[in-house]
Design a protein around this motif. Structure first.
Motif, PDB file in Angstrom:
ATOM      1  N   TRP A  18       0.827  -1.205   0.000  1.00  0.00           N
ATOM      2  CA  TRP A  18       0.000   0.000   0.000  1.00  0.00           C
ATOM      3  C   TRP A  18       0.865   1.260   0.000  1.00  0.00           C
ATOM      4  O   TRP A  18       0.624   2.198  -0.781  1.00  0.00           O
ATOM      5  N   LEU A  19       1.907   1.295   0.848  1.00  0.00           N
ATOM      6  CA  LEU A  19       2.783   2.466   0.892  1.00  0.00           C
ATOM      7  C   LEU A  19       3.534   2.645  -0.430  1.00  0.00           C
ATOM      8  O   LEU A  19       3.691   3.774  -0.898  1.00  0.00           O
ATOM      9  N   ARG A  20       3.964   1.546  -1.040  1.00  0.00           N
ATOM     10  CA  ARG A  20       4.620   1.629  -2.351  1.00  0.00           C
ATOM     11  C   ARG A  20       3.671   2.241  -3.386  1.00  0.00           C
ATOM     12  O   ARG A  20       4.072   3.094  -4.178  1.00  0.00           O
TER      13      ARG A  20
ATOM     14  N   HIS B 252       3.715   4.244  10.636  1.00  0.00           N
ATOM     15  CA  HIS B 252       4.075   2.833  10.474  1.00  0.00           C
ATOM     16  C   HIS B 252       5.432   2.550  11.120  1.00  0.00           C
ATOM     17  O   HIS B 252       5.569   1.611  11.909  1.00  0.00           O
ATOM     18  N   HIS B 253       6.425   3.366  10.827  1.00  0.00           N
ATOM     19  CA  HIS B 253       7.756   3.125  11.380  1.00  0.00           C
ATOM     20  C   HIS B 253       7.790   3.348  12.886  1.00  0.00           C
ATOM     21  O   HIS B 253       8.447   2.599  13.618  1.00  0.00           O
ATOM     22  N   THR B 254       7.075   4.343  13.371  1.00  0.00           N
ATOM     23  CA  THR B 254       6.994   4.574  14.812  1.00  0.00           C
ATOM     24  C   THR B 254       6.324   3.386  15.494  1.00  0.00           C
ATOM     25  O   THR B 254       6.765   2.946  16.565  1.00  0.00           O
ATOM     26  N   GLY B 255       5.270   2.861  14.872  1.00  0.00           N
ATOM     27  CA  GLY B 255       4.589   1.690  15.417  1.00  0.00           C
ATOM     28  C   GLY B 255       5.498   0.476  15.465  1.00  0.00           C
ATOM     29  O   GLY B 255       5.506  -0.274  16.454  1.00  0.00           O
ATOM     30  N   GLU B 256       6.266   0.268  14.405  1.00  0.00           N
ATOM     31  CA  GLU B 256       7.199  -0.866  14.399  1.00  0.00           C
ATOM     32  C   GLU B 256       8.226  -0.719  15.516  1.00  0.00           C
ATOM     33  O   GLU B 256       8.471  -1.664  16.279  1.00  0.00           O
ATOM     34  N   ASP B 257       8.849   0.460  15.599  1.00  0.00           N
ATOM     35  CA  ASP B 257       9.891   0.676  16.608  1.00  0.00           C
ATOM     36  C   ASP B 257       9.349   0.539  18.025  1.00  0.00           C
ATOM     37  O   ASP B 257      10.023  -0.006  18.902  1.00  0.00           O
ATOM     38  N   GLY B 258       8.131   1.025  18.258  1.00  0.00           N
ATOM     39  CA  GLY B 258       7.559   0.989  19.597  1.00  0.00           C
ATOM     40  C   GLY B 258       6.744  -0.252  19.896  1.00  0.00           C
ATOM     41  O   GLY B 258       6.377  -0.492  21.049  1.00  0.00           O
TER      42      GLY B 258
ATOM     43  N   LEU C  53      15.288   6.096  11.057  1.00  0.00           N
ATOM     44  CA  LEU C  53      15.799   7.441  11.340  1.00  0.00           C
ATOM     45  C   LEU C  53      16.147   8.180  10.053  1.00  0.00           C
ATOM     46  O   LEU C  53      15.871   9.378   9.922  1.00  0.00           O
ATOM     47  N   VAL C  54      16.740   7.477   9.099  1.00  0.00           N
ATOM     48  CA  VAL C  54      17.070   8.090   7.810  1.00  0.00           C
ATOM     49  C   VAL C  54      15.783   8.477   7.082  1.00  0.00           C
ATOM     50  O   VAL C  54      15.677   9.570   6.513  1.00  0.00           O
ATOM     51  N   VAL C  55      14.791   7.574   7.097  1.00  0.00           N
ATOM     52  CA  VAL C  55      13.500   7.867   6.457  1.00  0.00           C
ATOM     53  C   VAL C  55      12.853   9.076   7.126  1.00  0.00           C
ATOM     54  O   VAL C  55      12.334   9.963   6.441  1.00  0.00           O
ATOM     55  N   ALA C  56      12.892   9.129   8.451  1.00  0.00           N
ATOM     56  CA  ALA C  56      12.294  10.269   9.171  1.00  0.00           C
ATOM     57  C   ALA C  56      12.960  11.575   8.759  1.00  0.00           C
ATOM     58  O   ALA C  56      12.290  12.601   8.609  1.00  0.00           O
TER      59      ALA C  56
ATOM     60  N   LEU D  63      13.189   3.224   0.525  1.00  0.00           N
ATOM     61  CA  LEU D  63      12.082   2.396   1.004  1.00  0.00           C
ATOM     62  C   LEU D  63      12.033   1.043   0.308  1.00  0.00           C
ATOM     63  O   LEU D  63      11.728   0.028   0.943  1.00  0.00           O
ATOM     64  N   GLU D  64      12.309   1.009  -0.978  1.00  0.00           N
ATOM     65  CA  GLU D  64      12.274  -0.275  -1.681  1.00  0.00           C
ATOM     66  C   GLU D  64      13.287  -1.232  -1.079  1.00  0.00           C
ATOM     67  O   GLU D  64      12.969  -2.395  -0.805  1.00  0.00           O
ATOM     68  N   SER D  65      14.478  -0.757  -0.839  1.00  0.00           N
ATOM     69  CA  SER D  65      15.511  -1.586  -0.214  1.00  0.00           C
ATOM     70  C   SER D  65      15.096  -1.983   1.209  1.00  0.00           C
ATOM     71  O   SER D  65      15.203  -3.148   1.605  1.00  0.00           O
ATOM     72  N   HIS D  66      14.614  -1.017   1.968  1.00  0.00           N
ATOM     73  CA  HIS D  66      14.201  -1.248   3.355  1.00  0.00           C
ATOM     74  C   HIS D  66      13.057  -2.254   3.442  1.00  0.00           C
ATOM     75  O   HIS D  66      13.116  -3.216   4.214  1.00  0.00           O
ATOM     76  N   PHE D  67      12.012  -2.027   2.663  1.00  0.00           N
ATOM     77  CA  PHE D  67      10.851  -2.931   2.703  1.00  0.00           C
ATOM     78  C   PHE D  67      11.236  -4.351   2.296  1.00  0.00           C
ATOM     79  O   PHE D  67      10.817  -5.319   2.929  1.00  0.00           O
ATOM     80  N   THR D  68      12.014  -4.483   1.237  1.00  0.00           N
ATOM     81  CA  THR D  68      12.417  -5.805   0.764  1.00  0.00           C
ATOM     82  C   THR D  68      13.220  -6.541   1.832  1.00  0.00           C
ATOM     83  O   THR D  68      12.978  -7.715   2.115  1.00  0.00           O
ATOM     84  N   TYR D  69      14.176  -5.855   2.440  1.00  0.00           N
ATOM     85  CA  TYR D  69      14.996  -6.444   3.502  1.00  0.00           C
ATOM     86  C   TYR D  69      14.130  -6.828   4.695  1.00  0.00           C
ATOM     87  O   TYR D  69      14.241  -7.940   5.229  1.00  0.00           O
ATOM     88  N   GLU D  70      13.270  -5.933   5.114  1.00  0.00           N
ATOM     89  CA  GLU D  70      12.405  -6.185   6.267  1.00  0.00           C
ATOM     90  C   GLU D  70      11.506  -7.394   6.017  1.00  0.00           C
ATOM     91  O   GLU D  70      11.364  -8.259   6.886  1.00  0.00           O
ATOM     92  N   GLU D  71      10.920  -7.463   4.843  1.00  0.00           N
ATOM     93  CA  GLU D  71      10.045  -8.592   4.518  1.00  0.00           C
ATOM     94  C   GLU D  71      10.834  -9.902   4.501  1.00  0.00           C
ATOM     95  O   GLU D  71      10.385 -10.914   5.046  1.00  0.00           O
TER      96      GLU D  71
END
Length: 170
Positions: free
Chosen positions: A24-26, A63-69, A94-97, A127-135
């Motif tokens: 959805w974010l993509r 989304h990122h705040t929710g993941e971190d917390g 942090l870089v995305v923020a 984000l593409e790199s981040h999302f792919t790695y996270e998944e």
């Protein structure tokens, strides 16, 4: 009804929801970037385009705040071997923020669409790199967890047809 909310009321596994959120974010980011490519979009930012950008940035930050917390703490407890991965992902957040703050500053100073597009292009690559790695690293572990997806993942994908509608925690 959104696919993550089947009629039985049971939620789809958290890993699957994470993939849905990223998808959805993509899509939202792609639509936003395409809007900046439309005639006139590169020169000026309409009120609607600014609102879409602000909404997207807020959803991504939530989304990122929710993941971190939320989910990252739970994963660190239940799968300690993932702690280095979680630390890398949190550093990415942090870089995305920072990128989101730069986009927000451009919007506040009424910069042209080309400037905003340049920041969004960098954000999209990250984000593409981040999302792919996270998944790749977290989906299997997430699918073993249970819990409130809004609390743990920050957002849930919106129902079809409601772009940037976010589910807020009560």
């Amino acid at each position: 009804m959104h696919p993550s909310h089947p009629p039985s009321g049971r939620l789809t596994a958290l890993g699957t929801q994470l993939i849905e959120i990223h998808h959805w974010l993509r899509e939202e980011l792609a639509q936003l970037r395409a809007s900046l490519d439309s005639p006139g979009g590169g020169a000026t930012l309409t009120r609607e385009l600014r609102a879409h950008c602000v909404g997207f940035c807020a959803a991504l930050d939530q989304h990122h705040t929710g993941e971190d917390g939320g989910v990252f703490h739970l994963l660190a407890e239940q799968a300690p071997e993932l702690r280095p991965v979680l630390a890398e992902l949190s550093a990415d957040h942090l870089v995305v923020a920072d990128l989101l703050r730069r986009v927000d500053a451009l919007l506040a100073e009424a910069a042209d669409g080309r400037s905003v597009r340049a920041e969004l292009d960098g954000l999209a690559a990250l984000l593409e790199s981040h999302f792919t790695y996270e998944e790749r690293k977290l989906v299997a572990a997430l699918n073993r967890l249970t819990g409130d997806p809004v609390e743990l993942l920050g957002v849930t994908p919106p129902p079809d047809g409601d772009p940037l509608e976010r589910t807020e925690t009560a």
